[in-house]
Design a protein around this motif. Structure first.
Motif, PDB file in Angstrom:
ATOM      1  N   PHE A  77       0.743  -1.221   0.056  1.00 30.19           N
ATOM      2  CA  PHE A  77       0.232  -0.003  -0.169  1.00 30.19           C
ATOM      3  C   PHE A  77       0.870   1.354   0.005  1.00 30.19           C
ATOM      4  CE2 PHE A  77      -2.238   3.410   2.042  1.00 30.19           C
ATOM      5  CZ  PHE A  77      -3.375   3.595   1.169  1.00 30.19           C
ATOM      6  N   LYS A  78       1.783   1.323   0.637  1.00 33.89           N
ATOM      7  CA  LYS A  78       2.927   2.445   0.949  1.00 33.89           C
ATOM      8  C   LYS A  78       3.255   2.568  -0.583  1.00 33.89           C
ATOM      9  CE  LYS A  78       7.038   4.288   3.247  1.00 33.89           C
ATOM     10  NZ  LYS A  78       6.307   5.623   2.831  1.00 33.89           N
ATOM     11  N   GLU A  79       3.699   1.609  -1.250  1.00 35.83           N
ATOM     12  CA  GLU A  79       4.367   1.720  -2.759  1.00 35.83           C
ATOM     13  C   GLU A  79       3.325   2.424  -3.685  1.00 35.83           C
ATOM     14  OE1 GLU A  79       7.052   1.967  -5.586  1.00 35.83           O
ATOM     15  OE2 GLU A  79       7.538   1.631  -3.469  1.00 35.83           O
ATOM     16  N   SER A  80       2.093   1.884  -3.268  1.00 31.22           N
ATOM     17  CA  SER A  80       0.796   2.438  -4.307  1.00 31.22           C
ATOM     18  C   SER A  80       0.426   3.507  -4.200  1.00 31.22           C
ATOM     19  CB  SER A  80       0.052   1.246  -4.578  1.00 31.22           C
ATOM     20  OG  SER A  80      -0.732   1.099  -3.367  1.00 31.22           O
ATOM     21  N   MET A  81       0.353   3.903  -3.008  1.00 34.79           N
ATOM     22  CA  MET A  81      -0.482   5.125  -2.485  1.00 34.79           C
ATOM     23  C   MET A  81       0.090   6.529  -2.966  1.00 34.79           C
ATOM     24  SD  MET A  81      -1.280   7.757  -0.513  1.00 34.79           S
ATOM     25  CE  MET A  81      -0.670   7.765   1.232  1.00 34.79           C
ATOM     26  N   ARG A  82      -0.658   7.517  -3.678  1.00 31.91           N
ATOM     27  CA  ARG A  82      -0.119   8.634  -4.198  1.00 31.91           C
ATOM     28  C   ARG A  82      -1.152   9.613  -3.516  1.00 31.91           C
ATOM     29  NH1 ARG A  82       3.232   5.527  -5.213  1.00 31.91           N
ATOM     30  NH2 ARG A  82       4.244   5.522  -7.211  1.00 31.91           N
ATOM     31  N   LEU A  83      -0.653  10.824  -2.819  1.00 37.75           N
ATOM     32  CA  LEU A  83      -1.603  11.767  -2.491  1.00 37.75           C
ATOM     33  C   LEU A  83      -1.193  12.761  -3.382  1.00 37.75           C
ATOM     34  CD1 LEU A  83      -3.502  12.836  -0.393  1.00 37.75           C
ATOM     35  CD2 LEU A  83      -1.496  12.966   1.146  1.00 37.75           C
ATOM     36  N   ARG A  84      -2.165  13.322  -4.237  1.00 40.17           N
ATOM     37  CA  ARG A  84      -1.944  14.372  -5.102  1.00 40.17           C
ATOM     38  C   ARG A  84      -2.945  15.684  -4.933  1.00 40.17           C
ATOM     39  NH1 ARG A  84      -1.617  12.728 -11.155  1.00 40.17           N
ATOM     40  NH2 ARG A  84       0.383  13.677 -10.736  1.00 40.17           N
ATOM     41  N   LEU A  85      -1.968  16.696  -4.497  1.00 35.03           N
ATOM     42  CA  LEU A  85      -2.779  18.104  -4.096  1.00 35.03           C
ATOM     43  C   LEU A  85      -2.715  18.884  -5.495  1.00 35.03           C
ATOM     44  CD1 LEU A  85      -1.391  18.380  -0.481  1.00 35.03           C
ATOM     45  CD2 LEU A  85      -3.223  17.114  -1.272  1.00 35.03           C
ATOM     46  N   ILE A  86      -3.744  19.456  -5.983  1.00 34.41           N
ATOM     47  CA  ILE A  86      -3.624  20.203  -7.014  1.00 34.41           C
ATOM     48  C   ILE A  86      -4.313  21.816  -6.629  1.00 34.41           C
ATOM     49  CG2 ILE A  86      -4.744  20.730  -9.411  1.00 34.41           C
ATOM     50  CD1 ILE A  86      -4.662  17.356  -9.306  1.00 34.41           C
ATOM     51  N   GLY A  87      -3.660  22.602  -6.659  1.00 33.79           N
ATOM     52  CA  GLY A  87      -4.586  24.077  -6.296  1.00 33.79           C
ATOM     53  C   GLY A  87      -3.463  24.672  -5.147  1.00 33.79           C
ATOM     54  N   LYS A  88      -4.046  25.640  -4.380  1.00 34.82           N
ATOM     55  CA  LYS A  88      -3.412  26.327  -3.283  1.00 34.82           C
ATOM     56  C   LYS A  88      -3.533  25.310  -2.123  1.00 34.82           C
ATOM     57  CE  LYS A  88      -2.810  30.576  -1.005  1.00 34.82           C
ATOM     58  NZ  LYS A  88      -1.572  30.160  -0.387  1.00 34.82           N
ATOM     59  N   THR A  89      -2.563  24.867  -1.740  1.00 38.92           N
ATOM     60  CA  THR A  89      -2.347  24.264  -0.236  1.00 38.92           C
ATOM     61  C   THR A  89      -1.655  24.851   0.888  1.00 38.92           C
ATOM     62  OG1 THR A  89      -2.512  21.936  -1.422  1.00 38.92           O
ATOM     63  CG2 THR A  89      -1.985  21.928   0.573  1.00 38.92           C
ATOM     64  N   ASP A  90      -2.249  25.297   1.872  1.00 39.88           N
ATOM     65  CA  ASP A  90      -1.888  25.740   2.946  1.00 39.88           C
ATOM     66  C   ASP A  90      -0.860  24.745   3.476  1.00 39.88           C
ATOM     67  OD1 ASP A  90      -1.685  26.488   6.135  1.00 39.88           O
ATOM     68  OD2 ASP A  90      -2.940  28.237   5.458  1.00 39.88           O
ATOM     69  N   THR A  91       0.459  25.659   4.074  1.00 39.80           N
ATOM     70  CA  THR A  91       1.753  24.996   4.334  1.00 39.80           C
ATOM     71  C   THR A  91       1.353  24.273   5.558  1.00 39.80           C
ATOM     72  OG1 THR A  91       2.300  27.065   5.643  1.00 39.80           O
ATOM     73  CG2 THR A  91       3.118  26.986   3.403  1.00 39.80           C
ATOM     74  N   GLN A  92       0.586  24.316   6.427  1.00 38.41           N
ATOM     75  CA  GLN A  92       0.187  23.788   7.476  1.00 38.41           C
ATOM     76  C   GLN A  92      -0.224  22.299   7.362  1.00 38.41           C
ATOM     77  OE1 GLN A  92      -2.565  25.384  10.569  1.00 38.41           O
ATOM     78  NE2 GLN A  92      -1.182  27.003  10.575  1.00 38.41           N
ATOM     79  N   ILE A  93      -0.820  22.145   5.958  1.00 37.80           N
ATOM     80  CA  ILE A  93      -1.431  20.853   5.485  1.00 37.80           C
ATOM     81  C   ILE A  93      -0.311  20.153   5.001  1.00 37.80           C
ATOM     82  CG2 ILE A  93      -2.666  19.666   3.684  1.00 37.80           C
ATOM     83  CD1 ILE A  93      -4.722  21.949   4.203  1.00 37.80           C
ATOM     84  N   ILE A  94       0.766  20.644   4.192  1.00 36.29           N
ATOM     85  CA  ILE A  94       1.910  19.880   3.789  1.00 36.29           C
ATOM     86  C   ILE A  94       2.815  19.604   5.061  1.00 36.29           C
ATOM     87  CG2 ILE A  94       4.249  20.188   2.560  1.00 36.29           C
ATOM     88  CD1 ILE A  94       1.739  20.545   0.555  1.00 36.29           C
TER      89      ILE A  94
END
Length: 173
Positions: A77-94
């Protein structure tokens, strides 16, 4: 007449006035979502996508925790999971994603034009819709929810279960 974009706000206005209150929700442009949707991401990837503004007050800390636990317990699962963020993302989330140990799974694409964003939504394994936690936000129907539904992909709504967005997601299921 009074126009409202959310059923909960409409109901609240109806209690405050004798003026007729109508509901016109946000929506999506059908031309942006062709019937022949983009193929989903390759089966070897489980791609979780968020598009648009990702504000700190909607940071789904429990989601990052659960995904980190799943990655720790299942190397495939670790190898396959992708978390894609598109747009403006707050630095606290990153920062929260990195703190959860998911930095290797993170793809922060920043702003993309709308047509590319739609393709990314249609290719997602799952779209996430974290909602802000303020009590007043339960009445809000974010415009993004309609594009997410038009993408015909599973949507994970995170927020108040009695809110307007939760009702739309339940009705769409």
């Amino acid at each position: 007449r009074v126009i409202s974009v959310s059923p909960l706000v409409r109901d609240e206005f109806r209690e405050m006035t004798s003026t007729p209150v109508e509901l016109i929700t946000n929506g999506f442009d059908e031309d942006d979502f062709p019937a022949a949707a983009s193929p989903a991401c390759p089966p070897e990837h489980f791609t979780i996508v968020h598009t648009g503004l990702f504000a700190a007050d909607g940071n789904p800390l429990n989601l990052w925790k659960v995904l980190a636990q799943m990655c720790a317990g299942d190397p495939r699962f670790k190898e396959s999971m992708r978390l894609r963020l598109i747009g403006k993302t707050d630095t606290q989330i990153i920062r929260a994603i990195v703190d959860a140990g998911l930095e290797d799974n993170l793809e922060d694409l920043g702003y993309l034009d709308h047509s590319r964003t739609v393709i990314e939504q249609q290719r997602a394994s799952m779209l996430i819709l974290p909602l802000r936690q303020e009590p007043e936000y339960r009445k809000v129907l974010p415009g993004k929810i309609f594009e997410y539904l038009a993408s015909r992909r599973p949507v994970l709504g995170i927020g108040q279960e009695d809110g307007a967005a939760a009702a739309v997601l339940r009705d769409a299921a």
